[in-house]
Design a protein around this motif. Structure first.
Motif, PDB file in Angstrom:
ATOM      1  N   ARG A   1     -54.142  -6.222  22.732  1.00 15.76           N
ATOM      2  CA  ARG A   1     -52.646  -7.407  23.365  1.00 15.76           C
ATOM      3  C   ARG A   1     -52.195  -6.847  21.905  1.00 15.76           C
ATOM      4  O   ARG A   1     -50.666  -6.300  22.715  1.00 15.76           O
ATOM      5  CB  ARG A   1     -53.145  -8.448  23.487  1.00 15.76           C
TER       6      ARG A   1
ATOM      7  N   ASP B   1     -50.602  -3.357  22.304  1.00 11.13           N
ATOM      8  CA  ASP B   1     -49.757  -3.250  23.651  1.00 11.13           C
ATOM      9  C   ASP B   1     -48.794  -3.451  23.740  1.00 11.13           C
ATOM     10  O   ASP B   1     -47.985  -2.656  23.754  1.00 11.13           O
ATOM     11  CB  ASP B   1     -50.373  -4.317  25.171  1.00 11.13           C
ATOM     12  N   VAL B   2     -48.589  -4.693  22.993  1.00 11.65           N
ATOM     13  CA  VAL B   2     -47.145  -5.127  22.638  1.00 11.65           C
ATOM     14  C   VAL B   2     -46.018  -3.925  21.565  1.00 11.65           C
ATOM     15  O   VAL B   2     -45.133  -3.972  21.525  1.00 11.65           O
ATOM     16  CB  VAL B   2     -47.444  -6.600  21.772  1.00 11.65           C
TER      17      VAL B   2
ATOM     18  N   ALA C   1     -45.472  -1.207  23.216  1.00 12.59           N
ATOM     19  CA  ALA C   1     -44.102  -1.262  24.706  1.00 12.59           C
ATOM     20  C   ALA C   1     -42.811  -1.704  24.225  1.00 12.59           C
ATOM     21  O   ALA C   1     -41.880  -1.355  24.700  1.00 12.59           O
ATOM     22  CB  ALA C   1     -44.604  -3.210  25.230  1.00 12.59           C
ATOM     23  N   PHE C   2     -42.668  -0.912  23.010  1.00 10.84           N
ATOM     24  CA  PHE C   2     -41.845  -0.616  22.039  1.00 10.84           C
ATOM     25  C   PHE C   2     -40.648   1.255  21.857  1.00 10.84           C
ATOM     26  O   PHE C   2     -42.315   1.510  22.013  1.00 10.84           O
ATOM     27  CB  PHE C   2     -40.958  -1.407  21.103  1.00 10.84           C
ATOM     28  N   PRO C   3     -40.323   1.729  22.915  1.00 11.83           N
ATOM     29  CA  PRO C   3     -40.163   2.940  22.236  1.00 11.83           C
ATOM     30  C   PRO C   3     -39.973   3.516  20.686  1.00 11.83           C
ATOM     31  O   PRO C   3     -39.702   2.241  20.267  1.00 11.83           O
ATOM     32  CB  PRO C   3     -38.554   3.541  22.679  1.00 11.83           C
TER      33      PRO C   3
ATOM     34  N   LEU D   1     -37.379   4.034  18.044  1.00 11.36           N
ATOM     35  CA  LEU D   1     -36.608   2.000  17.878  1.00 11.36           C
ATOM     36  C   LEU D   1     -36.866   1.059  17.314  1.00 11.36           C
ATOM     37  O   LEU D   1     -36.926   0.538  16.232  1.00 11.36           O
ATOM     38  CB  LEU D   1     -36.238   1.401  19.027  1.00 11.36           C
TER      39      LEU D   1
ATOM     40  N   ALA E   1     -36.348  -0.599  13.875  1.00 13.46           N
ATOM     41  CA  ALA E   1     -36.303  -1.844  13.242  1.00 13.46           C
ATOM     42  C   ALA E   1     -37.097  -2.423  11.781  1.00 13.46           C
ATOM     43  O   ALA E   1     -36.659  -2.976  11.078  1.00 13.46           O
ATOM     44  CB  ALA E   1     -36.498  -2.538  14.469  1.00 13.46           C
TER      45      ALA E   1
ATOM     46  N   THR F   1     -35.662  -1.141   8.451  1.00 10.78           N
ATOM     47  CA  THR F   1     -34.348  -2.532   8.563  1.00 10.78           C
ATOM     48  C   THR F   1     -34.922  -3.265   7.640  1.00 10.78           C
ATOM     49  O   THR F   1     -34.365  -3.702   6.818  1.00 10.78           O
ATOM     50  CB  THR F   1     -33.779  -2.507   9.031  1.00 10.78           C
ATOM     51  N   VAL F   2     -36.208  -3.710   8.040  1.00 15.95           N
ATOM     52  CA  VAL F   2     -36.609  -5.100   7.758  1.00 15.95           C
ATOM     53  C   VAL F   2     -36.707  -4.449   6.068  1.00 15.95           C
ATOM     54  O   VAL F   2     -36.424  -6.233   5.779  1.00 15.95           O
ATOM     55  CB  VAL F   2     -37.721  -5.120   8.528  1.00 15.95           C
TER      56      VAL F   2
ATOM     57  N   PRO G   1     -48.430 -11.958  28.973  1.00 17.49           N
ATOM     58  CA  PRO G   1     -48.675 -11.744  27.286  1.00 17.49           C
ATOM     59  C   PRO G   1     -47.716 -11.294  26.433  1.00 17.49           C
ATOM     60  O   PRO G   1     -47.337 -10.694  25.729  1.00 17.49           O
ATOM     61  CB  PRO G   1     -49.945 -11.698  27.279  1.00 17.49           C
ATOM     62  N   VAL G   2     -47.511  -9.581  27.668  1.00 14.12           N
ATOM     63  CA  VAL G   2     -46.894  -8.228  26.807  1.00 14.12           C
ATOM     64  C   VAL G   2     -45.387  -8.701  26.968  1.00 14.12           C
ATOM     65  O   VAL G   2     -45.073  -8.571  24.849  1.00 14.12           O
ATOM     66  CB  VAL G   2     -47.022  -7.288  27.174  1.00 14.12           C
TER      67      VAL G   2
ATOM     68  N   GLY H   1     -45.402 -11.555  23.410  1.00 15.43           N
ATOM     69  CA  GLY H   1     -44.794 -10.786  22.364  1.00 15.43           C
ATOM     70  C   GLY H   1     -44.184 -10.127  21.877  1.00 15.43           C
ATOM     71  O   GLY H   1     -43.639 -10.215  21.149  1.00 15.43           O
ATOM     72  N   ILE H   2     -43.691  -9.217  22.973  1.00 16.82           N
ATOM     73  CA  ILE H   2     -42.392  -8.444  23.134  1.00 16.82           C
ATOM     74  C   ILE H   2     -40.994  -9.562  22.345  1.00 16.82           C
ATOM     75  O   ILE H   2     -40.780  -9.739  21.259  1.00 16.82           O
ATOM     76  CB  ILE H   2     -41.860  -7.801  23.991  1.00 16.82           C
TER      77      ILE H   2
ATOM     78  N   VAL I   1     -42.181 -10.439  18.750  1.00 15.70           N
ATOM     79  CA  VAL I   1     -41.477  -9.810  17.923  1.00 15.70           C
ATOM     80  C   VAL I   1     -40.510  -9.509  17.592  1.00 15.70           C
ATOM     81  O   VAL I   1     -39.569  -9.310  16.586  1.00 15.70           O
ATOM     82  CB  VAL I   1     -42.375  -8.206  18.122  1.00 15.70           C
ATOM     83  N   THR I   2     -39.321  -9.156  18.454  1.00 17.43           N
ATOM     84  CA  THR I   2     -38.511  -8.957  18.553  1.00 17.43           C
ATOM     85  C   THR I   2     -37.297 -10.395  17.602  1.00 17.43           C
ATOM     86  O   THR I   2     -36.659  -9.810  16.655  1.00 17.43           O
ATOM     87  CB  THR I   2     -37.325  -9.225  19.938  1.00 17.43           C
TER      88      THR I   2
ATOM     89  N   LEU J   1     -38.378  -9.927  14.157  1.00 15.29           N
ATOM     90  CA  LEU J   1     -37.991  -8.833  13.160  1.00 15.29           C
ATOM     91  C   LEU J   1     -36.603  -9.182  12.593  1.00 15.29           C
ATOM     92  O   LEU J   1     -35.912  -8.911  11.259  1.00 15.29           O
ATOM     93  CB  LEU J   1     -38.243  -7.318  14.301  1.00 15.29           C
TER      94      LEU J   1
ATOM     95  N   LEU K   1     -36.657 -11.223   9.520  1.00 18.75           N
ATOM     96  CA  LEU K   1     -36.887 -10.887   8.742  1.00 18.75           C
ATOM     97  C   LEU K   1     -35.593  -9.223   7.991  1.00 18.75           C
ATOM     98  O   LEU K   1     -36.065  -9.259   6.961  1.00 18.75           O
ATOM     99  CB  LEU K   1     -38.816  -9.964   9.170  1.00 18.75           C
ATOM    100  N   ILE K   2     -34.925  -9.161   9.266  1.00 16.20           N
ATOM    101  CA  ILE K   2     -34.332  -8.082   8.216  1.00 16.20           C
ATOM    102  C   ILE K   2     -33.713  -8.921   7.017  1.00 16.20           C
ATOM    103  O   ILE K   2     -33.180  -9.964   6.800  1.00 16.20           O
ATOM    104  CB  ILE K   2     -32.571  -8.240   9.238  1.00 16.20           C
TER     105      ILE K   2
ATOM    106  N   ILE L   1     -28.750  -3.047  14.175  1.00 16.91           N
ATOM    107  CA  ILE L   1     -29.261  -3.415  12.723  1.00 16.91           C
ATOM    108  C   ILE L   1     -28.913  -3.442  11.298  1.00 16.91           C
ATOM    109  O   ILE L   1     -29.340  -4.497  10.716  1.00 16.91           O
ATOM    110  CB  ILE L   1     -30.939  -2.274  13.361  1.00 16.91           C
TER     111      ILE L   1
ATOM    112  N   THR M   1     -32.993  -5.454  22.150  1.00 16.31           N
ATOM    113  CA  THR M   1     -34.112  -4.922  22.133  1.00 16.31           C
ATOM    114  C   THR M   1     -35.512  -5.313  23.319  1.00 16.31           C
ATOM    115  O   THR M   1     -35.932  -4.569  23.717  1.00 16.31           O
ATOM    116  CB  THR M   1     -34.810  -5.094  20.668  1.00 16.31           C
TER     117      THR M   1
ATOM    118  N   ILE N   1     -34.319  -3.333  26.394  1.00 16.10           N
ATOM    119  CA  ILE N   1     -34.996  -1.929  26.324  1.00 16.10           C
ATOM    120  C   ILE N   1     -36.888  -2.188  26.422  1.00 16.10           C
ATOM    121  O   ILE N   1     -36.751  -1.753  27.625  1.00 16.10           O
ATOM    122  CB  ILE N   1     -34.342  -1.277  24.850  1.00 16.10           C
ATOM    123  N   ALA N   2     -37.225  -3.284  25.790  1.00 17.67           N
ATOM    124  CA  ALA N   2     -38.770  -3.324  25.695  1.00 17.67           C
ATOM    125  C   ALA N   2     -39.382  -3.659  27.355  1.00 17.67           C
ATOM    126  O   ALA N   2     -39.689  -2.856  27.524  1.00 17.67           O
ATOM    127  CB  ALA N   2     -39.107  -4.460  25.054  1.00 17.67           C
TER     128      ALA N   2
END
Lengths: 313, 360
Positions: free
Chosen positions: A150, A153-154, A157-159, A162, A166, A169-170, B15-16, B19-20, B23-24, B27, B30-31, B320, B332, B335-336
């Motif tokens: 999973r 998968d996540v 799910a992002f290009p 990109l 990201a 940048t972190v 769930p995906v 998760g997206i 994560v976004t 992130l 965390l910048i 960003i 993000t 897009i995701a």
């Protein structure tokens, strides 16, 4: 008599097996070399490796040396090749001078080192992590597999570019961080390949035999199973080097990867992109070098896939 | 059966999607660096910064910030951009059409050119057409988008500048072009805010569609001319991938017995190629199509940078680097989610192409 016959048969069998096991790799090589495109790919890669090793001897100038006051050259001067009619009294710069009055050809030669380093290091990183995750998921199944896949998968799910932007940048811009970012976004591809292969191999008899003999999990996974699923990993890895080089160049182009004055193709191209109409040579050559390198790994990867794919036998 | 399959796929996407979001959110948090100083400038005093952080809710515990964030997103509120001082939804309506138009035209270019080339290459296997197509396809997948874009601009905007083939190197439309939106041209009365207004404005900013709706042929011609180079640059990698995949899938199918049977029965050659072979080769082709979408969206950042288009990719990159949390998160996520939905559509399309998938 019977005993003798059996032993003869056994010897013959052993011979046949050993012959086959030798010829398998030979067949792979032969197949690889039969395809013109993979020979071209392999040839270019060998040439690039040699160029990377011998860079200090091939490059006529120091890639970081600013030529103001040393030679009579102008900023972003067009290529000057004596054989093609450039006056002999002018210093020869076969790929011209860049925006900081450095010899572009020398920078391009040293850039080979960076690109190959990028390709090999990110793929190694991604393969190691991806293999461990994929192997654990595939072998244990259940919730471990579920959680790992999973997360993959996540990530998928992002290009990928990109996500890499990201992550950089972190972590902060820079070549090493760009490598890490590209490594991280390529993990899912390897994890999936390895998981799939482990799933298909783990129920095989030799694995059960190893288990029956008391082999530990680690031993079975990395000594028994892993060597038998290398084929798809090699193919994916070779093609992955191509993608990694392209992505790293893109990050550097955007100013997030290699920082000046490092001679990296993507950043060389990025820093001169506004000069495309006035000094096209500063954009053309680095881009062409990227394309050639990526093409070589793609050709070799395709060739390896066909040579190693048993369905095509 | 079909509905059940779609429902199952939708449930699996939850769930995906969660998760997206996680994560976004992570992130963006965390910048490194101080969002206050990034927004208000290095000289902002501590007191100003404290007030700024309190106002934006950045002093709350992280889990609470995440909960607030989830609630807002559920209401379709992506927050306000600190940099542009505008709601992110507003920016999405302004910027998304550029990227959607660019990606769709690139995808169109790649399919319209890639599929026929692949088929031709397969039926003329090992001929010069095949060799040229494959050399070109291998080169195509290896080209950096940003390099190809710059080279195309050099050739079509500089070398061919006094010819009919000249194409503009940047922007979406020429200066002074009438881009009146369809709802203004049609004299529709729309509410000032709300979802209807948003959709209307979004469509109005899709220049080609808007030009068709308002029968503004000058705008249509101008938009297409501006779109050709970016679409070619962005579409080349998927085009090459599609051509390669079409070729190998067709070659595999053309070797099957049922193709020979169809030919032996006397079915016309073209019909065998399109109806019997191509239909069965569609599955791997649509897989590549699905995979290309990620490349397209990633490549959009680079293409928009080169051709001076202010689309999603461009703004996301700027946000960003400027630590504009709201934009980074909002864009993000969009897009995701867009990517997940497109892949879902591809998966559902599979079941039409090959019903065995649904049954299994």
């Amino acid at each position: 008599m019977t005993n003798q016959t059996t032993s003869t048969v056994a010897t013959l069998d052993a011979e046949a097996i050993s012959l086959e096991s030798v010829s398998l790799w030979r067949i792979t090589w032969r197949r690889l070399f039969r395809r013109k495109s993979s020979v071209v790919g392999l040839g270019i890669i060998v040439a690039l490796l040699l160029i990377a090793i011998a860079a200090p001897w091939i490059a006529p100038y120091d890639p970081l040396q600013v030529l103001i006051g040393i030679e009579d050259v102008k900023i972003r001067q067009a290529p000057c090749i004596h054989m093609l009619g450039c006056p002999q009294d002018q210093p020869q710069h076969i790929m011209g001078i860049d925006g900081n009055v450095r010899d572009q050809f020398s920078r391009l030669i040293f850039g080979t080192r960076v690109s190959l380093f990028v390709g090999f290091s990110t793929v190694t990183f991604a393969i190691v992590i991806g293999t461990i995750l994929g192997a654990l998921g595939g072998y244990f199944g259940g919730w471990i597999d579920n959680v790992i896949m999973r997360v993959m998968d996540v990530l998928l799910a992002f290009p990928s570019l990109l996500l890499a932007i990201a992550i950089v940048t972190v972590l902060g811009p820079g070549l090493i961080n760009a490598l890490l970012a590209i490594g991280i976004v390529s993990i899912p591809a390897y994890a999936r390949v390895v998981r799939g292969s482990v799933l298909s191999v783990r129920e095989m008899e030799y694995v059960s035999a190893s288990r029956a003999l008391g082999g530990g999990t680690f031993h079975i996974l990395f000594v028994r199973i892993l060597p038998n699923i290398l084929t798809p990993l090699i193919v994916q890895g070779t093609l992955g080097i191509a993608t990694a080089i392209l992505d790293a160049a893109a990050l550097s182009f955007l100013g997030l990867g290699a920082q000046p004055p490092t001679p990296e193709w993507g950043s060389m191209l990025g820093s001169e992109r506004n000069q495309i109409f006035t000094a096209p040579h500063l954009v053309f050559f680095p881009g062409f070098a990227i394309m050639l390198t990526v093409l070589a790994f793609n050709l070799l990867g395709d060739g390896l896939r066909d040579a190693l794919d048993p369905r095509l036998k | 059966m079909m509905l059940q399959y779609i429902l199952r796929r939708l449930l699996a996407a939850i769930p995906v999607l969660f998760g997206i979001l996680l994560v976004t959110f992570a992130l963006a948090r965390l910048i490194p660096g101080d969002p206050c100083r990034a927004m208000l400038g290095e000289k902002a005093t501590q007191a100003t910064c404290d007030r700024f952080i309190r106002e934006k809710g950045l002093d709350k515990p992280i889990p609470e910030q995440f909960a607030i964030y989830m609630q807002d997103i559920a209401r379709g509120d992506f927050g306000n951009s600190m940099r542009f001082n505008q709601p992110v939804t507003r920016l999405l309506i302004e910027r998304l059409p550029t990227t959607v138009e660019l990606s769709f035209s690139a995808l169109l270019v790649s399919m319209v050119v890639g599929i026929p080339l692949g088929i031709l290459s397969a039926i003329r296997h090992n001929s010069w057409v095949d060799v040229v197509t494959m050399v070109w396809a291998n080169t195509g997948v290896s080209m950096p988008v940003f390099w190809l874009g710059l080279m195309l601009a050099y050739v079509f905007s500089l070398l061919l500048r006094d010819t009919v083939l000249w194409l503009p190197p940047s922007g979406r439309v020429s200066a002074g072009m009438d881009t009146t939106a369809f709802y203004i041209a049609w004299k529709l009365t729309l509410p000032e805010t709300g979802i209807l207004r948003g959709i209307a404005e979004f469509i109005g900013r899709l220049n080609i569609l808007n030009a068709l709706l308002t029968t503004n042929w000058d705008l249509l011609r101008d938009s297409i001319r501006h779109l050709i180079l970016p679409a070619l640059a962005l579409g080349t990698i998927p085009m090459a991938l599609i051509a390669r995949m079409t070729r190998s899938a067709m070659l595999e199918v053309l070797g099957q017995d049922y193709i020979r049977t169809a030919r032996a029965k006397g079915v016309r050659y073209n019909k065998v190629i399109l109806k019997h072979a191509f239909r069965n080769a569609l599955l791997p082709i649509s897989t590549v199509l699905g995979l290309s979408l990620g490349t397209l969206l990633g490549g959009a950042v680079l293409t928009e940078t080169i051709f001076g288009l202010s689309g999603v990719g461009r703004i996301l990159y700027e946000a960003i680097t400027a630590r504009d949390y709201a934009i980074v998160q909002g864009f993000t996520v969009v897009i995701a989610v867009f990517f997940v939905v497109l892949n879902l559509i591809v998966d559902i399309a599979y079941t039409y192409i090959d019903p065995r998938i649904r049954l299994n």
